[in-house]
Design an enzyme around this catalytic site. Structure first.
Site, PDB file in Angstrom:
ATOM      1  N   LYS A 118     -12.175   1.669 -14.380  1.00  0.00           N
ATOM      2  CA  LYS A 118     -12.427   0.230 -14.198  1.00  0.00           C
ATOM      3  C   LYS A 118     -12.821  -0.420 -15.531  1.00  0.00           C
ATOM      4  O   LYS A 118     -12.597  -1.612 -15.734  1.00  0.00           O
ATOM      5  CB  LYS A 118     -13.503   0.011 -13.137  1.00  0.00           C
ATOM      6  N   ARG A 128     -10.963   4.884  -5.424  1.00  0.00           N
ATOM      7  CA  ARG A 128     -12.240   4.223  -5.634  1.00  0.00           C
ATOM      8  C   ARG A 128     -13.488   5.102  -5.471  1.00  0.00           C
ATOM      9  O   ARG A 128     -14.617   4.586  -5.488  1.00  0.00           O
ATOM     10  CB  ARG A 128     -12.348   3.017  -4.694  1.00  0.00           C
ATOM     11  N   THR A 175     -16.005  -3.088 -10.518  1.00  0.00           N
ATOM     12  CA  THR A 175     -17.247  -2.456 -10.054  1.00  0.00           C
ATOM     13  C   THR A 175     -18.429  -2.813 -10.951  1.00  0.00           C
ATOM     14  O   THR A 175     -18.265  -3.014 -12.169  1.00  0.00           O
ATOM     15  CB  THR A 175     -17.085  -0.926 -10.038  1.00  0.00           C
ATOM     16  N   ARG A 207      -4.476   6.780   0.698  1.00  0.00           N
ATOM     17  CA  ARG A 207      -5.855   7.045   1.162  1.00  0.00           C
ATOM     18  C   ARG A 207      -5.828   7.872   2.445  1.00  0.00           C
ATOM     19  O   ARG A 207      -6.676   8.743   2.652  1.00  0.00           O
ATOM     20  CB  ARG A 207      -6.586   5.711   1.361  1.00  0.00           C
ATOM     21  N   LEU A 256     -25.558   3.972   1.422  1.00  0.00           N
ATOM     22  CA  LEU A 256     -26.273   3.419   2.578  1.00  0.00           C
ATOM     23  C   LEU A 256     -25.541   3.767   3.877  1.00  0.00           C
ATOM     24  O   LEU A 256     -26.171   4.162   4.869  1.00  0.00           O
ATOM     25  CB  LEU A 256     -26.445   1.899   2.417  1.00  0.00           C
ATOM     26  N   ASP A 293       4.080   2.417  -4.151  1.00  0.00           N
ATOM     27  CA  ASP A 293       3.048   3.019  -4.999  1.00  0.00           C
ATOM     28  C   ASP A 293       3.081   2.284  -6.338  1.00  0.00           C
ATOM     29  O   ASP A 293       4.011   2.470  -7.132  1.00  0.00           O
ATOM     30  CB  ASP A 293       3.349   4.518  -5.183  1.00  0.00           C
ATOM     31  N   SER A 316     -18.717   7.810 -14.324  1.00  0.00           N
ATOM     32  CA  SER A 316     -17.792   8.770 -13.709  1.00  0.00           C
ATOM     33  C   SER A 316     -16.387   8.426 -14.200  1.00  0.00           C
ATOM     34  O   SER A 316     -16.168   7.342 -14.757  1.00  0.00           O
ATOM     35  CB  SER A 316     -17.815   8.676 -12.171  1.00  0.00           C
ATOM     36  N   ASP A 327       0.863  -1.193   0.000  1.00  0.00           N
ATOM     37  CA  ASP A 327       0.000   0.000   0.000  1.00  0.00           C
ATOM     38  C   ASP A 327       0.901   1.246   0.000  1.00  0.00           C
ATOM     39  O   ASP A 327       1.950   1.261   0.645  1.00  0.00           O
ATOM     40  CB  ASP A 327      -0.888  -0.012   1.251  1.00  0.00           C
ATOM     41  N   TYR A 371     -13.921   7.711 -12.322  1.00  0.00           N
ATOM     42  CA  TYR A 371     -13.514   6.521 -11.557  1.00  0.00           C
ATOM     43  C   TYR A 371     -14.020   5.247 -12.233  1.00  0.00           C
ATOM     44  O   TYR A 371     -13.253   4.302 -12.484  1.00  0.00           O
ATOM     45  CB  TYR A 371     -14.027   6.596 -10.105  1.00  0.00           C
ATOM     46  N   HIS A 372     -15.334   5.224 -12.540  1.00  0.00           N
ATOM     47  CA  HIS A 372     -15.895   4.019 -13.151  1.00  0.00           C
ATOM     48  C   HIS A 372     -15.251   3.764 -14.525  1.00  0.00           C
ATOM     49  O   HIS A 372     -15.060   2.624 -14.930  1.00  0.00           O
ATOM     50  CB  HIS A 372     -17.413   4.151 -13.288  1.00  0.00           C
TER      51      HIS A 372
END
Ligand code: USQ
Length: 406
Positions: free
Chosen positions: A193, A101, A145, A35, A247, A74, A187, A31, A189-190
Site C-alpha cells: 500500500k 488485504r 490503509t 478471495r 475486534l 484478474d 508487513s 473481481d 501487505y502494508h
C-alpha cells in the site's frame, strides 16, 4: 454514476457495491474471485455462510429491482480484458479494492509475500496504465490503509497523507514543502500500500489522473443496511488467524467461549471504523473528487482509536470469556500511542458509528448464530513475522505436541 467496484466480492467490496447500487448508481463488480480460492487454500470458511456470486446478485435484483453485473477479471494478470471492459463501460468512477488485504497472510512464506506484491502492485499499476492508455477520466478511489504511516506517534497527530516540512537551503533560506508522510509499513501487505502511494503520486502528476486514496483503519462489524436485508446478501465474516481482524476476532472468540487472544501486552493502539461508515466514506469520497491536475486526495478513513487490551477487556466483560496474553507472532511495537486526524470526512458530514455496547452485542449475536461453523484449529494467529519468532512459537507449541502424542 457508472461505477466499477474492483474487488466487489470481498468484505468491504460487496457492501460497497450494494450501498452504491441502492443509491441509484449503475454498479459493475470486477473481481477474480481469488478471495474465495484463498478460503480453500487455507481450509477455512467465512463464519457467515456467504452465497455464490450469482446467488447474491440475483437476490439483490429480486429485492431491489437493480442489477449488478459481474466481470470476472484478474486485474494483475488480465490487462487486455481489463482494458476492453473499461473501454466498453466507460466508468465515471472506479473503487479499487482488488488487493490481497491480510497482513498475516502476506507474511506466511515467500510464496504469499511474492503473491501479495505481484498481485497488489500489478493490479494498481495495470489500472493506472489502462486509464491513461484509453484516455479515460474516471475518478479512481483506492482503499489504502492507516498502516502506511506505521502506528507510533511522536505526540503529534498523524495528518491526512501529507506532512508539511521545511528544508534548510545552503543560502540560509528555508524552503517549504508538503511530502507524503514517511512510509513505515509493518508487513509485506502494508508495504504494497506504500508502493501504491508512489504509483498514485506519479500518475496524478504526470497524467493528471484524478485519484483519491483512503487510508482506512481496522474495520469492525459485518453487516450494513443493505447486507442485512436478506440472508442471501450476508457479508463474509473472517475469524481465522490470517484474515480475521482483531475486534471481530475477539468478538467471535468471546461468543464461542474461546480465550481472547491478545498479542504481547496488548499495548498496540490502532485506528478503527465500522463497516457501515466505511461504505459511507467511500460514497463521500466519490462525491468529492479532486480536480484534474490536483495532487492525490488523501483521507484518513477511521473514526476512533483503541488499545488492543482495552478492547479485549470490553469483550471479556460482554461475553465472560477470559483474556489470554500470547506471544506476539508479529514484529511490531509492544506499546504505542496513536493520534490521527480525520477532519475531512467529519467536515463532509460523516457521523461516526462508535463502539457502543449495543452494536458489539449485535455482532456477538451473529457470531453465536454461526458459532457452529468455527473451526477452532484456525483461531490462533500462527503466521510469524520473522524466522526467530517462528522458532519461538514452535518451541512454545512443542510441549502441547508432546502431551498430545503421549
Ligand atoms: N492482534 C491481537 N490478537 C489477535 C489478532 C490481532 O492482539 O488475535 C493485534 C495484532 O498483533 C495487531 C493488531 O491486533 O497489533 C491489529 O491486527 P489486525 O489483524 O486487526 O489488523 P492488521 O493486520 O493491521 O490489518 C487490518 C486489515 C488490513 C487493514 C489494516 C488497517 O486486515 O487490510 O489495512 O487492518 S490498519 O491496522 O490501520 O493498518
Amino acid at each position: 454514476m457508472r461505477i466499477g467496484v474492483l474487488g466487489g466480492d470481498g468484505f468491504v467490496g460487496w457492501p460497497t457495491a450494494l450501498h452504491l447500487s441502492a443509491r441509484g448508481h449503475e454498479v459493475v463488480i470486477v473481481d477474480s474471485l481469488v478471495r474465495r480460492q484463498i478460503d480453500g487454500e487455507l481450509d477455512v470458511q467465512s463464519l457467515t455462510p456467504i452465497t455464490s456470486p450469482k446467488e447474491r446478485r440475483d437476490a439483490w435484483a429480486e429485492l431491489s429491482g437493480r442489477h449488478i453485473h459481474l466481470e470476472r477479471i484478474d486485474l494483475a494478470k488480465d490487462y487486455g480484458e481489463l482494458k476492453a471492459w473499461l473501454a466498453a463501460f466507460r466508468p465515471d468512477a472506479l473503487i479499487h479494492l482488488a488487493e490481497q488485504r491480510a497482513a498475516p497472510y502476506s507474511m506466511k512464506s515467500a510464496r504469499q509475500k511474492r503473491y501479495t506484491v505481484d498481485n497488489n502492485v500489478n493490479a494498481t499499476h495495470n489500472l493506472l496504465a489502462a486509464l491513461v492508455e484509453l484516455g479515460l477520466d474516471a475518478h479512481l478511489v483506492h482503499l489504502g490503509t492507516m498502516g502506511v504511516y506505521g502506528y507510533s506517534t511522536i505526540g503529534a497527530p498523524i495528518p491526512e497523507g501529507y506532512q508539511p516540512i521545511k528544508i534548510d537551503l545552503p543560502n540560509g533560506d528555508v524552503a517549504a514543502q508538503d511530502i507524503l508522510y514517511p512510509a513505515n509499513p509493518g508487513s509485506i501487505y502494508h508495504m504494497t500500500k506504500c508502493l501504491d502511494q508512489i504509483l498514485f503520486a506519479y500518475y496524478a502528476k504526470n497524467d493528471g489522473l484524478r485519484i483519491t486514496d483512503l487510508h482506512q483503519g481496522i474495520v469492525w462489524g459485518t453487516n450494513t443496511a443493505e447486507t442485512g436485508r436478506d440472508e442471501r446478501l450476508i457479508n463474509r465474516f473472517d475469524y481465522d488467524g490470517d484474515y480475521g481482524t482483531v475486534l471481530n476476532r475477539l468478538l467471535i472468540q468471546g461468543a464461542i467461549g474461546h480465550p481472547l487472544t491478545v498479542h504481547g501486552t496488548g499495548g498496540q493502539t490502532r485506528a478503527f471504523i465500522h463497516l457501515q461508515d466505511s461504505v459511507r466514506c467511500i460514497e463521500l469520497a466519490l462525491q468529492n473528487p479532486p480536480e484534474r491536475g490536483e495532487r492525490v486526495k488523501i483521507f484518513n478513513q477511521m473514526t476512533e482509536t483503541h488499545r488492543v487490551r482495552d478492547l479485549a477487556a470490553m469483550v471479556s466483560r460482554l461475553t465472560g470469556a477470559p483474556i489470554e496474553y500470547v506471544t506476539n507472532p508479529r514484529k511490531e511495537a509492544a506499546e504505542n500511542d496513536l493520534v490521527v486526524k480525520n477532519d475531512q470526512f467529519l467536515a463532509l458530514g460523516l457521523q461516526p458509528t462508535t463502539l457502543s455496547a449495543g452494536l458489539l452485542t449485535e455482532i456477538v449475536e451473529v457470531a453465536r448464530r454461526y458459532g457452529h461453523r468455527v473451526d477452532a484449529r484456525h483461531v490462533p494467529c500462527v503466521s510469524a513475522w520473522t524466522r526467530e519468532i517462528a522458532e519461538r512459537l514452535a518451541a512454545e507449541r512443542r510441549p502441547h505436541l508432546v502431551k498430545a502424542a503421549s
